[in-house]
Design an enzyme around this catalytic site. Structure first.
Site, PDB file in Angstrom:
ATOM      1  N   CYS A  94     -37.401  -3.164   8.838  1.00  0.00           N
ATOM      2  CA  CYS A  94     -37.856  -4.395   9.493  1.00  0.00           C
ATOM      3  C   CYS A  94     -38.842  -4.062  10.624  1.00  0.00           C
ATOM      4  CB  CYS A  94     -36.688  -5.246   9.966  1.00  0.00           C
ATOM      5  SG  CYS A  94     -37.186  -6.954  10.342  1.00  0.00           S
ATOM      6  N   HIS A 185     -33.385  -6.284   5.361  1.00  0.00           N
ATOM      7  CA  HIS A 185     -32.310  -5.624   6.102  1.00  0.00           C
ATOM      8  C   HIS A 185     -31.146  -5.252   5.186  1.00  0.00           C
ATOM      9  CE1 HIS A 185     -33.460  -6.126  10.358  1.00  0.00           C
ATOM     10  NE2 HIS A 185     -33.997  -7.282  10.009  1.00  0.00           N
ATOM     11  N   GLU A 187     -28.964  -3.134   5.831  1.00  0.00           N
ATOM     12  CA  GLU A 187     -27.841  -2.756   6.712  1.00  0.00           C
ATOM     13  C   GLU A 187     -27.127  -3.961   7.318  1.00  0.00           C
ATOM     14  OE1 GLU A 187     -30.884  -3.733   9.808  1.00  0.00           O
ATOM     15  OE2 GLU A 187     -30.860  -3.160   7.705  1.00  0.00           O
TER      16      GLU A 187
END
Length: 244
Positions: A94, A185, A187
């Site tokens: 990001c 994202h 994660e």
């Protein structure tokens, strides 16, 4: 393999229970099944190592900042990365994706609409470091959480787009041989994304926020993204060992 995780932002105090930006990555990468060690550095506080060789590879996290803020900590981060790129592999997520493209000659801009919800990114090109079995699993692309209004609008020189959507034409990229970047994202937990969507509801807009929240229960290719990252790191580090 020791990964230096460079946190590019600080989580809001009311969201501390979700962890820090850097703490989300060891559980993510563990899904690739390869043992790793980690060291953590907080770039906004100027906490970067003097010697990049303290780690084998580097990962830049997301951030609430914009790359074009050009704050002192961002310039220090670029100076550190100048020592790394071309010598060690780097992954950007990001904000990290955007920072790497901008510092290497690309352009990052705020676009009219937010990227929120679970987006699908179609596979555009298979990188040479992706094993055959993983390439077959990747044929359907990625479904991953998005959370951004800034985008890379001009790629850094030497870039290749690996996965993209109509909304985000530069979603997964490589820059040269040693940089891999993800705009989405992998994660991020859906519960945390929901907190941010509600916090940013006024700026996102009610209709888009409601749609994004409804999508968060959908399937995500988190482990696939983790395996891509680890395959990239292993390939680049193995190549350097052979060259040495």
């Amino acid at each position: 393999m020791k990964i230096g995780i460079i946190e590019c932002g600080t989580n809001r105090p009311e969201w501390a229970a979700y962890g820090s930006f850097g703490s989300w990555f060891p559980p993510l990468l563990a899904q690739a099944g390869v043992p790793m060690d980690y060291a953590f550095f907080h770039a906004p506080d100027g906490k970067l190592p003097d010697d990049p060789s303290v780690c084998d590879a580097w990962l830049l996290t997301g951030s609430p900042a914009s790359t074009y803020d050009n704050a002192p900590w961002q310039r220090r981060l670029s100076a550190f990365l100048d020592q790394v790129i071309g010598r060690q592999p780097v992954i950007g997520i990001c904000y990290g994706h955007q920072h790497l493209h901008q510092m290497l000659g690309g352009t990052v801009e705020k676009v009219p609409d937010w990227g929120v919800g679970i987006h699908h990114y179609a596979l555009k090109q298979r990188p040479d470091w992706l094993p055959d079995t993983l390439a077959q699993e990747s044929s359907g692309g990625f479904h991953l959480i998005a959370l951004h209004q800034d985008q890379v609008t001009t790629l850094a020189e030497g870039s290749t787009v690996l996965a993209a959507s109509d909304f985000c034409p530069a979603a997964v990229t490589t820059i040269g041989d040693d940089v891999l970047t993800f705009q989405p994202h992998p994660e991020m937990a859906p519960a945390f994304a929901a907190e941010v969507y509600e916090f940013e509801r006024q700026r996102i807009g009610n209709a888009d926020a409601d749609r994004a929240l409804a999508e968060l229960d959908g399937p995500r290719n988190v482990a696939l993204a983790a395996r891509w990252m680890v395959a990239f790191l292993q390939s680049r580090l193995n190549r350097r060992q052979h060259h040495d």
